[in-house]
Design a protein around this motif. Structure first.
Motif, mmCIF file in Angstrom:
data_model
loop_
_atom_site.group_PDB
_atom_site.id
_atom_site.type_symbol
_atom_site.label_atom_id
_atom_site.label_comp_id
_atom_site.label_asym_id
_atom_site.label_seq_id
_atom_site.Cartn_x
_atom_site.Cartn_y
_atom_site.Cartn_z
ATOM 1 N N MET A 124 0.830 -1.210 0.000
ATOM 2 C CA MET A 124 0.000 0.000 0.000
ATOM 3 C C MET A 124 0.866 1.261 0.000
ATOM 4 N N ASP A 125 1.917 1.267 0.895
ATOM 5 C CA ASP A 125 2.810 2.434 0.944
ATOM 6 C C ASP A 125 3.420 2.725 -0.413
ATOM 7 N N HIS A 126 3.833 1.635 -1.101
ATOM 8 C CA HIS A 126 4.472 1.779 -2.386
ATOM 9 C C HIS A 126 3.490 2.355 -3.408
ATOM 10 N N SER A 127 2.245 1.841 -3.427
ATOM 11 C CA SER A 127 1.282 2.308 -4.426
ATOM 12 C C SER A 127 0.847 3.749 -4.164
ATOM 13 N N LEU A 128 1.050 4.209 -2.925
ATOM 14 C CA LEU A 128 0.738 5.612 -2.629
ATOM 15 C C LEU A 128 1.627 6.532 -3.472
ATOM 16 N N PHE A 129 2.881 6.129 -3.645
ATOM 17 C CA PHE A 129 3.815 6.921 -4.446
ATOM 18 C C PHE A 129 3.676 6.633 -5.932
ATOM 19 N N THR A 130 3.525 5.354 -6.298
ATOM 20 C CA THR A 130 3.557 5.017 -7.724
ATOM 21 C C THR A 130 2.209 5.194 -8.420
ATOM 22 N N VAL A 131 1.110 5.118 -7.666
ATOM 23 C CA VAL A 131 -0.214 5.167 -8.308
ATOM 24 C C VAL A 131 -1.072 6.328 -7.794
ATOM 25 N N VAL A 132 -1.285 6.362 -6.476
ATOM 26 C CA VAL A 132 -2.259 7.314 -5.924
ATOM 27 C C VAL A 132 -1.821 8.766 -6.165
ATOM 28 N N THR A 133 -0.560 9.097 -5.834
ATOM 29 C CA THR A 133 -0.108 10.496 -5.978
ATOM 30 C C THR A 133 -0.119 10.970 -7.439
ATOM 31 N N PRO A 134 0.491 10.214 -8.392
ATOM 32 C CA PRO A 134 0.435 10.735 -9.766
ATOM 33 C C PRO A 134 -0.995 10.853 -10.303
ATOM 34 N N ILE A 135 -1.890 9.957 -9.889
ATOM 35 C CA ILE A 135 -3.282 10.067 -10.371
ATOM 36 C C ILE A 135 -3.921 11.340 -9.814
ATOM 37 N N LEU A 136 -3.658 11.630 -8.524
ATOM 38 C CA LEU A 136 -4.218 12.863 -7.940
ATOM 39 C C LEU A 136 -3.699 14.089 -8.680
ATOM 40 N N LEU A 137 -2.398 14.086 -8.992
ATOM 41 C CA LEU A 137 -1.809 15.237 -9.690
ATOM 42 C C LEU A 137 -2.406 15.382 -11.095
ATOM 43 N N MET A 138 -2.582 14.241 -11.782
ATOM 44 C CA MET A 138 -3.165 14.315 -13.140
ATOM 45 C C MET A 138 -4.608 14.811 -13.072
ATOM 46 N N ALA A 139 -5.333 14.374 -12.025
ATOM 47 C CA ALA A 139 -6.728 14.815 -11.894
ATOM 48 C C ALA A 139 -6.778 16.324 -11.659
ATOM 49 N N LEU A 140 -5.828 16.831 -10.851
ATOM 50 C CA LEU A 140 -5.865 18.261 -10.505
ATOM 51 C C LEU A 140 -5.306 19.158 -11.605
ATOM 52 N N PHE A 141 -4.227 18.710 -12.272
ATOM 53 C CA PHE A 141 -3.547 19.599 -13.227
ATOM 54 C C PHE A 141 -3.724 19.201 -14.694
ATOM 55 N N GLY A 142 -4.256 18.003 -14.956
ATOM 56 C CA GLY A 142 -4.425 17.582 -16.346
ATOM 57 C C GLY A 142 -5.873 17.691 -16.794
ATOM 58 N N VAL A 143 -6.777 17.253 -15.919
ATOM 59 C CA VAL A 143 -8.202 17.240 -16.281
ATOM 60 C C VAL A 143 -8.748 18.632 -16.674
ATOM 61 N N PRO A 144 -8.280 19.733 -16.022
ATOM 62 C CA PRO A 144 -8.852 21.040 -16.386
ATOM 63 C C PRO A 144 -8.757 21.393 -17.875
ATOM 64 N N HIS A 145 -7.777 20.851 -18.612
ATOM 65 C CA HIS A 145 -7.703 21.209 -20.039
ATOM 66 C C HIS A 145 -8.917 20.662 -20.792
ATOM 67 N N GLY A 146 -9.462 19.523 -20.300
ATOM 68 C CA GLY A 146 -10.662 18.973 -20.921
ATOM 69 C C GLY A 146 -11.883 19.796 -20.561
ATOM 70 N N ALA A 147 -11.851 20.370 -19.334
ATOM 71 C CA ALA A 147 -12.993 21.178 -18.895
ATOM 72 C C ALA A 147 -13.149 22.432 -19.749
ATOM 73 N N LEU A 148 -12.057 22.842 -20.403
ATOM 74 C CA LEU A 148 -12.143 23.994 -21.319
ATOM 75 C C LEU A 148 -13.093 23.706 -22.485
ATOM 76 N N ASP A 149 -13.384 22.414 -22.708
ATOM 77 C CA ASP A 149 -14.337 22.068 -23.775
ATOM 78 C C ASP A 149 -15.675 22.775 -23.562
ATOM 79 N N ALA A 150 -16.048 22.935 -22.283
ATOM 80 C CA ALA A 150 -17.327 23.600 -22.004
ATOM 81 C C ALA A 150 -17.288 25.040 -22.521
ATOM 82 N N ALA A 151 -16.129 25.708 -22.308
ATOM 83 C CA ALA A 151 -15.985 27.088 -22.793
ATOM 84 C C ALA A 151 -15.974 27.101 -24.319
ATOM 85 N N LEU A 152 -15.320 26.086 -24.910
ATOM 86 C CA LEU A 152 -15.274 26.008 -26.374
ATOM 87 C C LEU A 152 -16.676 25.846 -26.943
ATOM 88 N N ILE A 153 -17.469 24.981 -26.307
ATOM 89 C CA ILE A 153 -18.847 24.764 -26.778
ATOM 90 C C ILE A 153 -19.630 26.073 -26.650
#
Ligand code: RET
Ligand code: FE2
Length: 267
Positions: free
Chosen positions: A1-30
């Protein structure tokens, strides 16, 4: 579990916070490019496509994964070269998109196989598919280098070669996350916002849609069965969610807007 916190959980959280917003711009585009009488319809179709993708993944996870990797390869590659005038755009698109969708999963197979398994795919089949396609992709990447050198465009190789070198060095979701947040999403946001008339409004709308998306993800998380581990829950919600959102996002960005409203850049 400790290991997956670094290899899986943290990068997914970062992608959700800093990557997903570019898709949300689709609403503005529409809202800002599509004729007002068609906006609600477009939004409903967008959401319906996302729901259908979730159903496809549920019924046929391996088929959904193959589709997801192929579409992601095209989407990443196309956005990498959208601002360049190239003689062989398809070669560049596949060579660059394949770094993340073919090379990365196979070179890190011991760490990516459990993720493919958490996504309920037939990992043996995925491995065979990747192994068959990788040599073809490698040929394409060599061709990319050859074409760039022949055209004396050495600088255009910097980003793909750096990415190729980085992928084996970092844990897979970390290099994907770096590329996704700080290259793909950042460039897409800059290019999109620059083409919109009311930038402050676009950003505000995108922030609202991001909050809504992450709120839905959190809700799904709380209703997941208790016996599912934290990393499996996060992998399922994030990757199935991003698959479901990437399909309508791609149709809008790479197909519909360039053809219907001359938005973005044609290749
Ligand atoms: C599922 C999965 C992978 C692929 C992720 C992809 C392909 C993400 C694409 C995101 C897109 C296209 C976002 C849109 O802007 C990895 C990391 C190879 C290995 C682990 C399992
Ligand atoms: Fe994107």
């Amino acid at each position: 579990m400790d290991h997956s916190l670094f290899t899986v959980v943290t990068p997914i959280l970062l992608m959700a916070l800093f990557g997903v917003p570019h898709g949300a711009l689709d609403a503005a585009l529409i809202k800002m490019t599509i004729a007002p009488n068609r906006q609600v319809f477009t939004f409903v179709i967008y959401s319906a496509i996302a729901l259908i993708c979730i159903m496809v993944w549920y019924a046929l996870p391996t088929v959904a994964m193959v589709l997801f990797l192929a579409l992601s390869c095209w989407h990443f590659g196309k956005s990498d070269v959208v601002d360049q005038k190239l003689s062989h755009p398809q070669l560049h698109i596949i060579a660059r998109g394949g770094i993340w969708t073919l090379f990365l999963p196979l070179i890190h197979w011991p760490s990516t196989e459990p993720i493919f398994a958490q996504l309920r795919t037939d990992t043996e089949l995925i491995k065979i598919g990747l192994t068959v396609i990788l040599p073809l992709w490698a040929l394409g990447f060599c061709a990319l280098i050859y074409v760039a050198l022949a055209a004396r465009k050495v600088k255009s190789l910097a980003a793909p070669v750096l990415a190729l070198a980085l992928v084996p060095l970092l844990p897979p979701l970390w290099s994907l996350g770096l590329y996704f947040c700080f290259w793909h999403a950042r460039r897409h946001t800059q290019q999109t916002v620059a083409q919109l008339s009311n930038r402050a409004n676009a950003r505000r709308l995108a922030r609202g849609i991001t909050a809504l998306t992450l709120g839905i993800a959190l809700m799904v998380f709380t209703i997941m069965p208790a016996e599912i581990s934290l990393d499996t829950a996060m992998v399922r919600i994030f990757f199935v969610g991003i698959f479901a959102l990437t399909v309508p996002h791609m149709i809008l960005i790479d197909y519909y807007l360039p053809r219907t409203y001359s938005f973005g850049t044609h290749l």
